[in-house]
Design a protein around this motif. Structure first.
Motif, PDB file in Angstrom:
ATOM      1  N   PRO A   1       0.817  -1.223   0.000  1.00  0.00           N
ATOM      2  CA  PRO A   1       0.000   0.000   0.000  1.00  0.00           C
ATOM      3  C   PRO A   1       0.849   1.271   0.000  1.00  0.00           C
ATOM      4  CG  PRO A   1      -0.846  -1.574   1.599  1.00  0.00           C
ATOM      5  CD  PRO A   1       0.479  -2.088   1.137  1.00  0.00           C
ATOM      6  N   LEU A   2       1.965   1.256   0.767  1.00  0.00           N
ATOM      7  CA  LEU A   2       2.838   2.427   0.816  1.00  0.00           C
ATOM      8  C   LEU A   2       3.473   2.686  -0.538  1.00  0.00           C
ATOM      9  CD1 LEU A   2       4.142   4.664   2.464  1.00  0.00           C
ATOM     10  CD2 LEU A   2       5.888   3.039   3.224  1.00  0.00           C
ATOM     11  N   PHE A   3       3.952   1.624  -1.203  1.00  0.00           N
ATOM     12  CA  PHE A   3       4.544   1.793  -2.528  1.00  0.00           C
ATOM     13  C   PHE A   3       3.522   2.323  -3.529  1.00  0.00           C
ATOM     14  CE2 PHE A   3       4.937   0.113  -6.828  1.00  0.00           C
ATOM     15  CZ  PHE A   3       6.129   0.717  -7.212  1.00  0.00           C
ATOM     16  N   ALA A   4       2.327   1.737  -3.532  1.00  0.00           N
ATOM     17  CA  ALA A   4       1.298   2.129  -4.501  1.00  0.00           C
ATOM     18  C   ALA A   4       0.940   3.603  -4.353  1.00  0.00           C
ATOM     19  CB  ALA A   4       0.059   1.260  -4.317  1.00  0.00           C
TER      20      ALA A   4
ATOM     21  N   SER B   1       9.207   5.013  -9.555  1.00  0.00           N
ATOM     22  CA  SER B   1       9.001   3.640  -9.081  1.00  0.00           C
ATOM     23  C   SER B   1      10.193   3.176  -8.246  1.00  0.00           C
ATOM     24  CB  SER B   1       8.798   2.696 -10.271  1.00  0.00           C
ATOM     25  OG  SER B   1       7.599   2.980 -10.938  1.00  0.00           O
ATOM     26  N   PHE B   2      11.402   3.549  -8.674  1.00  0.00           N
ATOM     27  CA  PHE B   2      12.611   3.160  -7.941  1.00  0.00           C
ATOM     28  C   PHE B   2      12.631   3.791  -6.552  1.00  0.00           C
ATOM     29  CE2 PHE B   2      16.996   4.160  -6.679  1.00  0.00           C
ATOM     30  CZ  PHE B   2      17.518   2.883  -6.599  1.00  0.00           C
ATOM     31  N   LEU B   3      12.412   5.103  -6.493  1.00  0.00           N
ATOM     32  CA  LEU B   3      12.433   5.800  -5.202  1.00  0.00           C
ATOM     33  C   LEU B   3      11.295   5.332  -4.293  1.00  0.00           C
ATOM     34  CD1 LEU B   3      13.291   9.429  -6.389  1.00  0.00           C
ATOM     35  CD2 LEU B   3      14.796   7.833  -5.189  1.00  0.00           C
ATOM     36  N   SER B   4      10.120   5.085  -4.886  1.00  0.00           N
ATOM     37  CA  SER B   4       8.984   4.599  -4.103  1.00  0.00           C
ATOM     38  C   SER B   4       9.291   3.227  -3.509  1.00  0.00           C
ATOM     39  CB  SER B   4       7.732   4.516  -4.974  1.00  0.00           C
ATOM     40  OG  SER B   4       7.382   5.780  -5.478  1.00  0.00           O
ATOM     41  N   GLY B   5       9.924   2.358  -4.320  1.00  0.00           N
ATOM     42  CA  GLY B   5      10.315   1.033  -3.837  1.00  0.00           C
ATOM     43  C   GLY B   5      11.345   1.120  -2.726  1.00  0.00           C
ATOM     44  N   CYS B   6      12.296   2.055  -2.854  1.00  0.00           N
ATOM     45  CA  CYS B   6      13.333   2.227  -1.833  1.00  0.00           C
ATOM     46  C   CYS B   6      12.728   2.691  -0.508  1.00  0.00           C
ATOM     47  CB  CYS B   6      14.367   3.248  -2.304  1.00  0.00           C
ATOM     48  SG  CYS B   6      15.451   2.666  -3.626  1.00  0.00           S
ATOM     49  N   VAL B   7      11.880   3.714  -0.575  1.00  0.00           N
ATOM     50  CA  VAL B   7      11.287   4.275   0.642  1.00  0.00           C
ATOM     51  C   VAL B   7      10.350   3.261   1.303  1.00  0.00           C
ATOM     52  CG1 VAL B   7       9.761   6.063   1.562  1.00  0.00           C
ATOM     53  CG2 VAL B   7      11.486   6.652  -0.148  1.00  0.00           C
ATOM     54  N   ALA B   8       9.474   2.648   0.489  1.00  0.00           N
ATOM     55  CA  ALA B   8       8.525   1.675   1.034  1.00  0.00           C
ATOM     56  C   ALA B   8       9.245   0.451   1.592  1.00  0.00           C
ATOM     57  CB  ALA B   8       7.533   1.254  -0.046  1.00  0.00           C
ATOM     58  N   GLY B   9      10.278  -0.016   0.886  1.00  0.00           N
ATOM     59  CA  GLY B   9      11.030  -1.192   1.318  1.00  0.00           C
ATOM     60  C   GLY B   9      11.766  -0.964   2.626  1.00  0.00           C
TER      61      GLY B   9
ATOM     62  N   LEU C   1      19.237  -0.778   4.561  1.00  0.00           N
ATOM     63  CA  LEU C   1      20.181  -0.456   3.486  1.00  0.00           C
ATOM     64  C   LEU C   1      20.147  -1.498   2.360  1.00  0.00           C
ATOM     65  CD1 LEU C   1      23.386   0.769   5.359  1.00  0.00           C
ATOM     66  CD2 LEU C   1      21.774   2.147   4.038  1.00  0.00           C
ATOM     67  N   VAL C   2      19.887  -2.752   2.725  1.00  0.00           N
ATOM     68  CA  VAL C   2      19.837  -3.840   1.736  1.00  0.00           C
ATOM     69  C   VAL C   2      18.487  -3.869   1.016  1.00  0.00           C
ATOM     70  CG1 VAL C   2      19.867  -6.345   1.447  1.00  0.00           C
ATOM     71  CG2 VAL C   2      21.525  -5.251   2.951  1.00  0.00           C
ATOM     72  N   ILE C   3      17.409  -3.762   1.796  1.00  0.00           N
ATOM     73  CA  ILE C   3      16.062  -3.894   1.249  1.00  0.00           C
ATOM     74  C   ILE C   3      15.702  -2.737   0.322  1.00  0.00           C
ATOM     75  CG2 ILE C   3      13.606  -3.896   1.879  1.00  0.00           C
ATOM     76  CD1 ILE C   3      14.913  -6.553   2.375  1.00  0.00           C
ATOM     77  N   ALA C   4      16.137  -1.521   0.655  1.00  0.00           N
ATOM     78  CA  ALA C   4      15.755  -0.340  -0.123  1.00  0.00           C
ATOM     79  C   ALA C   4      16.118  -0.472  -1.606  1.00  0.00           C
ATOM     80  CB  ALA C   4      16.376   0.913   0.487  1.00  0.00           C
ATOM     81  N   PRO C   5      17.403  -0.661  -1.963  1.00  0.00           N
ATOM     82  CA  PRO C   5      17.719  -0.799  -3.390  1.00  0.00           C
ATOM     83  C   PRO C   5      17.179  -2.076  -4.016  1.00  0.00           C
ATOM     84  CG  PRO C   5      19.670  -1.201  -2.044  1.00  0.00           C
ATOM     85  CD  PRO C   5      18.618  -0.675  -1.127  1.00  0.00           C
ATOM     86  N   LEU C   6      17.064  -3.147  -3.204  1.00  0.00           N
ATOM     87  CA  LEU C   6      16.547  -4.409  -3.720  1.00  0.00           C
ATOM     88  C   LEU C   6      15.128  -4.243  -4.258  1.00  0.00           C
ATOM     89  CD1 LEU C   6      16.767  -7.498  -4.087  1.00  0.00           C
ATOM     90  CD2 LEU C   6      15.970  -7.733  -1.737  1.00  0.00           C
ATOM     91  N   PHE C   7      14.271  -3.616  -3.462  1.00  0.00           N
ATOM     92  CA  PHE C   7      12.888  -3.430  -3.892  1.00  0.00           C
ATOM     93  C   PHE C   7      12.756  -2.296  -4.895  1.00  0.00           C
ATOM     94  CE2 PHE C   7      11.856  -6.333  -0.554  1.00  0.00           C
ATOM     95  CZ  PHE C   7      10.652  -6.885  -0.956  1.00  0.00           C
ATOM     96  N   GLY C   8      13.643  -1.305  -4.818  1.00  0.00           N
ATOM     97  CA  GLY C   8      13.630  -0.250  -5.829  1.00  0.00           C
ATOM     98  C   GLY C   8      13.909  -0.813  -7.210  1.00  0.00           C
ATOM     99  N   ILE C   9      14.936  -1.655  -7.313  1.00  0.00           N
ATOM    100  CA  ILE C   9      15.294  -2.280  -8.593  1.00  0.00           C
ATOM    101  C   ILE C   9      14.212  -3.251  -9.041  1.00  0.00           C
ATOM    102  CG2 ILE C   9      16.953  -3.821  -9.723  1.00  0.00           C
ATOM    103  CD1 ILE C   9      19.098  -2.567  -7.845  1.00  0.00           C
ATOM    104  N   ALA C  10      13.689  -4.046  -8.093  1.00  0.00           N
ATOM    105  CA  ALA C  10      12.645  -5.021  -8.436  1.00  0.00           C
ATOM    106  C   ALA C  10      11.413  -4.338  -9.011  1.00  0.00           C
ATOM    107  CB  ALA C  10      12.275  -5.831  -7.195  1.00  0.00           C
ATOM    108  N   GLN C  11      11.033  -3.213  -8.422  1.00  0.00           N
ATOM    109  CA  GLN C  11       9.849  -2.510  -8.912  1.00  0.00           C
ATOM    110  C   GLN C  11      10.074  -1.882 -10.289  1.00  0.00           C
ATOM    111  OE1 GLN C  11       6.945  -3.133  -5.806  1.00  0.00           O
ATOM    112  NE2 GLN C  11       6.897  -2.563  -7.946  1.00  0.00           N
ATOM    113  N   VAL C  12      11.280  -1.377 -10.513  1.00  0.00           N
ATOM    114  CA  VAL C  12      11.592  -0.812 -11.835  1.00  0.00           C
ATOM    115  C   VAL C  12      11.533  -1.897 -12.899  1.00  0.00           C
ATOM    116  CG1 VAL C  12      13.414   0.209 -13.244  1.00  0.00           C
ATOM    117  CG2 VAL C  12      12.940   1.127 -10.984  1.00  0.00           C
ATOM    118  N   VAL C  13      12.147  -3.046 -12.604  1.00  0.00           N
ATOM    119  CA  VAL C  13      12.142  -4.164 -13.556  1.00  0.00           C
ATOM    120  C   VAL C  13      10.710  -4.628 -13.827  1.00  0.00           C
ATOM    121  CG1 VAL C  13      12.791  -6.594 -13.847  1.00  0.00           C
ATOM    122  CG2 VAL C  13      14.460  -4.957 -12.970  1.00  0.00           C
TER     123      VAL C  13
END
Length: 278
Positions: free
Chosen positions: A161-164, A183-191, A248-260
């Motif tokens: 919900p936070l990402f959306a 999408s990348f920044l939203s994934g980072c913040v939400a993650g 620190l690990v989850i933020a870029p992981l979900f940012g990249i996943a959401q972009v892909v």
């Protein structure tokens, strides 16, 4: 054993070398893709079925969709976390044994003979999997399933919900996808937010899934027993151990996943495959 993230980094490199930081990486590389694919696809599936009337999803329905996605992903997450933790623990326990052997050798230096050096045997994910399947069956790979659900379901309830809603802020038109950087920044913040929120559950899950115990480390019979012992012996702040590193690990992981996922790279690659003629 470790007082901070930097202390852990220094001690790990000193005892295991630089590549000791990458223990369990092969398991992550193998299973993280299907795990994220299941998580993201399941969330879209549940969102679609919860919005059949064409109306905008309420926050409660967004959370229900996230709950469904978190429940589905544990099929892959639990074995992945189980193997990763054993590989990382193997290095920690081996380093502890080396230290104890060195101290014993120094204390008995005046005695006749000397202690035998500790020989570290490199453990692999395949060896751990075979041992678990032989001794406990498939259930061995799913030890800590309840604790994994306790972590991943709340994580998805917070994250999706936070990402959306963050992603919608970057949409100029409701019918057009947000730019990839949004999408990348939203994934980072939400993650990172969801990771910190459920970190106490991650601490409990990690303790329960650890098969090897170091000196003076407790054993746990279940989630409640683990929670009680951590609270009594280490205090409430112990539940936030590793929160900063995890964020620190989850933020870029979900940012990249959401972009892909949002750009549709998977669909593009599938379209490139030769199609069978009817």
């Amino acid at each position: 054993m470790y007082t901070s993230m930097s202390d852990c980094l220094i001690k790990t490199i000193r005892s295991e070398g630089y590549f000791g930081m990458y223990r369990g990486a092969a398991v992550n590389l193998t299973l993280v893709t299907p795990e994220k694919a299941i998580k993201l696809a399941a969330n879209d599936f549940f969102r679609h079925h919860l919005s059949k009337d064409g109306k905008k999803l309420t926050l409660l329905r967004e959370m229900l969709a996230g709950c469904g996605a978190g429940t589905c992903q544990v099929i892959v997450t639990t074995p992945m976390e189980m193997l990763k933790i054993q590989l990382q623990d193997a290095g920690r326990i081996a380093a502890q044994k080396k230290l104890m052997a060195a101290q014993a050798q120094l204390s008995s230096s005046s005695a006749v003979g000397s202690a035998e050096p500790v020989v570290e045997r490199r453990t692999t994910a395949t060896q751990i999997t075979r041992e678990l399947l032989r001794s406990k069956g498939i259930a061995g790979l799913y030890k800590g399933l309840g604790a994994t659900l306790l972590r991943d379901v709340p994580f998805s309830i917070v994250y999706f919900p936070l990402f959306a809603n963050l992603n919608k802020l970057g949409q100029k038109d409701p019918n057009v996808k947000a730019p990839f950087y949004v999408s990348f920044l939203s994934g980072c913040v939400a993650g990172s937010t969801a990771a910190v929120a459920v970190n106490p559950c991650d601490v409990i899950k990690t303790r329960l899934q650890s098969l090897q115990r170091g000196v003076n480390e407790d054993t746990y019979s279940g989630i409640l027993d683990c929670t009680k012992k951590i609270w009594q012996k280490e205090g409430p702040m112990a539940f936030l151990k590793g929160a900063y590193c995890r964020a620190l690990v989850i933020a870029p992981l979900f940012g990249i996943a959401q972009v892909v996922y949002f750009i549709g790279i998977a669909e593009f690659l599938l379209d490139m495959l030769p199609k069978h003629r009817a």
